[in-house]
Scaffold this motif. Sequence first.
Motif, PDB file in Angstrom:
ATOM      1  N   ARG A   1      -6.080   0.510  -0.031  1.00 26.49           N
ATOM      2  CA  ARG A   1      -6.312   1.912   0.344  1.00 26.49           C
ATOM      3  C   ARG A   1      -5.194   2.832  -0.148  1.00 26.49           C
ATOM      4  N   LEU A   2      -4.067   2.262  -0.544  1.00 33.27           N
ATOM      5  CA  LEU A   2      -3.018   3.081  -1.143  1.00 33.27           C
ATOM      6  C   LEU A   2      -3.528   3.812  -2.382  1.00 33.27           C
ATOM      7  N   LYS A   3      -4.433   3.168  -3.105  1.00 30.26           N
ATOM      8  CA  LYS A   3      -4.944   3.743  -4.342  1.00 30.26           C
ATOM      9  C   LYS A   3      -5.847   4.942  -4.084  1.00 30.26           C
ATOM     10  N   ASP A   4      -6.378   5.068  -2.868  1.00 31.17           N
ATOM     11  CA  ASP A   4      -7.199   6.235  -2.558  1.00 31.17           C
ATOM     12  C   ASP A   4      -6.372   7.514  -2.664  1.00 31.17           C
ATOM     13  N   GLY A   5      -5.141   7.459  -2.168  1.00 29.59           N
ATOM     14  CA  GLY A   5      -4.276   8.625  -2.211  1.00 29.59           C
ATOM     15  C   GLY A   5      -3.424   8.709  -3.452  1.00 29.59           C
TER      16      GLY A   5
ATOM     17  N   ILE B   1       8.145  -1.832  -2.514  1.00 33.86           N
ATOM     18  CA  ILE B   1       7.721  -3.126  -1.986  1.00 33.86           C
ATOM     19  C   ILE B   1       7.132  -2.880  -0.606  1.00 33.86           C
ATOM     20  N   VAL B   2       5.913  -3.382  -0.380  1.00 35.78           N
ATOM     21  CA  VAL B   2       5.255  -3.219   0.915  1.00 35.78           C
ATOM     22  C   VAL B   2       4.790  -4.586   1.406  1.00 35.78           C
ATOM     23  N   VAL B   3       5.193  -4.949   2.618  1.00 30.04           N
ATOM     24  CA  VAL B   3       4.716  -6.171   3.269  1.00 30.04           C
ATOM     25  C   VAL B   3       4.235  -5.779   4.659  1.00 30.04           C
ATOM     26  N   ILE B   4       3.020  -6.169   5.010  1.00 30.72           N
ATOM     27  CA  ILE B   4       2.502  -5.875   6.345  1.00 30.72           C
ATOM     28  C   ILE B   4       1.609  -7.022   6.809  1.00 30.72           C
ATOM     29  N   ALA B   5       1.773  -7.425   8.057  1.00 31.12           N
ATOM     30  CA  ALA B   5       0.969  -8.508   8.627  1.00 31.12           C
ATOM     31  C   ALA B   5       0.774  -8.239  10.110  1.00 31.12           C
ATOM     32  N   GLY B   6      -0.401  -8.564  10.603  1.00 32.30           N
ATOM     33  CA  GLY B   6      -0.689  -8.383  12.016  1.00 32.30           C
ATOM     34  C   GLY B   6      -1.430  -9.572  12.596  1.00 32.30           C
ATOM     35  N   THR B   7      -1.035  -9.981  13.796  1.00 35.81           N
ATOM     36  CA  THR B   7      -1.727 -11.039  14.542  1.00 35.81           C
ATOM     37  C   THR B   7      -1.915 -10.544  15.969  1.00 35.81           C
ATOM     38  N   PRO B   8      -3.036 -10.870  16.607  1.00 41.21           N
ATOM     39  CA  PRO B   8      -3.247 -10.412  17.979  1.00 41.21           C
ATOM     40  C   PRO B   8      -2.181 -10.979  18.919  1.00 41.21           C
TER      41      PRO B   8
ATOM     42  N   GLY C   1       2.617  -6.228  -1.556  1.00 44.71           N
ATOM     43  CA  GLY C   1       2.471  -5.851  -2.950  1.00 44.71           C
ATOM     44  C   GLY C   1       3.594  -4.978  -3.462  1.00 44.71           C
ATOM     45  N   ILE C   2       3.507  -4.705  -4.751  1.00 45.42           N
ATOM     46  CA  ILE C   2       4.432  -3.825  -5.458  1.00 45.42           C
ATOM     47  C   ILE C   2       3.620  -2.609  -5.884  1.00 45.42           C
ATOM     48  N   LEU C   3       3.989  -1.465  -5.375  1.00 51.81           N
ATOM     49  CA  LEU C   3       3.313  -0.215  -5.715  1.00 51.81           C
ATOM     50  C   LEU C   3       4.196   0.548  -6.696  1.00 51.81           C
ATOM     51  N   VAL C   4       3.679   0.780  -7.897  1.00 52.73           N
ATOM     52  CA  VAL C   4       4.448   1.465  -8.929  1.00 52.73           C
ATOM     53  C   VAL C   4       3.795   2.809  -9.186  1.00 52.73           C
ATOM     54  N   TRP C   5       4.586   3.850  -8.996  1.00 52.41           N
ATOM     55  CA  TRP C   5       4.068   5.205  -9.111  1.00 52.41           C
ATOM     56  C   TRP C   5       5.056   6.040  -9.903  1.00 52.41           C
TER      57      TRP C   5
ATOM     58  N   ALA D   1      -1.406   5.265  -9.440  1.00 53.49           N
ATOM     59  CA  ALA D   1      -0.404   4.223  -9.186  1.00 53.49           C
ATOM     60  C   ALA D   1      -0.937   2.858  -9.609  1.00 53.49           C
ATOM     61  N   GLU D   2      -0.022   1.926  -9.843  1.00 54.97           N
ATOM     62  CA  GLU D   2      -0.387   0.528 -10.080  1.00 54.97           C
ATOM     63  C   GLU D   2      -0.031  -0.266  -8.834  1.00 54.97           C
ATOM     64  N   LEU D   3      -0.947  -1.097  -8.404  1.00 50.31           N
ATOM     65  CA  LEU D   3      -0.717  -1.945  -7.238  1.00 50.31           C
ATOM     66  C   LEU D   3      -0.904  -3.394  -7.646  1.00 50.31           C
ATOM     67  N   MET D   4       0.146  -4.183  -7.489  1.00 47.91           N
ATOM     68  CA  MET D   4       0.101  -5.623  -7.746  1.00 47.91           C
ATOM     69  C   MET D   4       0.325  -6.304  -6.408  1.00 47.91           C
ATOM     70  N   ASN D   5      -0.725  -6.891  -5.852  1.00 47.90           N
ATOM     71  CA  ASN D   5      -0.633  -7.359  -4.468  1.00 47.90           C
ATOM     72  C   ASN D   5      -1.315  -8.696  -4.262  1.00 47.90           C
ATOM     73  N   LYS D   6      -1.108  -9.229  -3.076  1.00 46.77           N
ATOM     74  CA  LYS D   6      -1.754 -10.474  -2.656  1.00 46.77           C
ATOM     75  C   LYS D   6      -2.080 -10.365  -1.181  1.00 46.77           C
ATOM     76  N   ARG D   7      -3.348 -10.500  -0.850  1.00 47.14           N
ATOM     77  CA  ARG D   7      -3.771 -10.477   0.545  1.00 47.14           C
ATOM     78  C   ARG D   7      -3.685 -11.870   1.153  1.00 47.14           C
ATOM     79  N   GLY D   8      -3.571 -11.908   2.477  1.00 47.91           N
ATOM     80  CA  GLY D   8      -3.587 -13.182   3.185  1.00 47.91           C
ATOM     81  C   GLY D   8      -4.326 -13.015   4.491  1.00 47.91           C
ATOM     82  N   SER D   9      -5.167 -13.979   4.838  1.00 55.45           N
ATOM     83  CA  SER D   9      -5.906 -13.870   6.086  1.00 55.45           C
ATOM     84  C   SER D   9      -6.294 -15.249   6.599  1.00 55.45           C
ATOM     85  N   LEU D  10      -6.387 -15.338   7.900  1.00 51.05           N
ATOM     86  CA  LEU D  10      -6.878 -16.526   8.584  1.00 51.05           C
ATOM     87  C   LEU D  10      -7.712 -16.067   9.768  1.00 51.05           C
ATOM     88  N   LEU D  11      -8.700 -16.879  10.143  1.00 53.36           N
ATOM     89  CA  LEU D  11      -9.509 -16.562  11.314  1.00 53.36           C
ATOM     90  C   LEU D  11      -9.038 -17.301  12.554  1.00 53.36           C
ATOM     91  N   ASN D  12      -8.425 -18.462  12.372  1.00 58.08           N
ATOM     92  CA  ASN D  12      -7.943 -19.238  13.518  1.00 58.08           C
ATOM     93  C   ASN D  12      -6.637 -19.933  13.148  1.00 58.08           C
TER      94      ASN D  12
END
Length: 324
Positions: A245-249, A282-289, A272-276, A253-264
């Motif tokens: 969604r960074l690319k929407d705004g 450098i952006v790192v974000i992770a969330g767990t309940p 990722g690396i956002l080049v503008w 920009a160039e975005l070189m990223n890697k997503r990670g997800s698990l269900l259980n």
Amino acid sequence: MARYFHLVRPSSSGFAARVVLSLTVLVLAGCAVAEVPTTAEQPTATAFPTAPLSTATPFTPTALAPTELAAPPAELALPAPETLMALLPAGVEWKVFLKEVGSDQPLLAVNASLSFHPASLLKIPLAMAVLKIQEREGHSLSDLKAMGLGGRNFAALLEAMVVRSEADASATLEYYARGDGRLRDILDEWGLKDTGFDPMRSTALDLAAALELLYSGSAINAQFTAYLLGLMKAYTANDVHTLGRLKDGLPQAELMNKRGSLLNPTIVADMGILVWNSHAFIVVIAGTPAEGSSATFESIQADIESFAGALAQQLIEMLPDQKT
């Protein structure tokens, strides 16, 4: 218990020949098959295809080269970090780290040194380590399609792991990199002391450090650096989600990223690396309940996407002289 792989390189006559490189791979007892296979089928000598290294768009930066980045201004700061924080609701354990490449200070950090399961984010340090081993063995980019394991060349395995997040490719490459303790040694050399594969753990700080080492060219040679960044830049259908969604705004920009997800357990993460223009972030974000929370995979993903959209706007405000 030691196992041996034989790397396979096609001969000049077109026939495959075994190259006995005796890569001793240490298999730790009790590891989950998804992480490190406790048994492995002995690869057979096979001539690998001579197709291009990857279907990913090559990473060919112009003014975006790391050596041409603008020096981070000392006063650089987000205009409203509290607005971003408000988009990370309670009920979720957040790990966030945001910085400009070359800066000593983060723009935003939340639980950045807290250890967590990084899911597929860990595939980038693993890919870097595999390429580092190739570099130390004197191999070039062209060798990635001439050598490999289990019937696939290294180029195919790396693309499957980084672009398509294939678990089998990841397990094979981790198995290879672990040989003679190389994976642990390389992570330690890079200062990634809190990153490991048994169990899979890391921190937002370590993951950000890995990305900065990669982008700055300090981890692997220029050829392998450009190759891996190209894989991270390759477009897939899910790139519209999370940090995409960074690319929407910032459409330029160039975005070189890697997503990670698990269900259980539930984990939603992206880095990722956002080049503008002449800036790289450098952006790192992770969330767990959190325990007892009603947060879901979908709600955490939506929160990260709201965060990414707001971050793009704040970067525009922070650097108003830049083009979007």
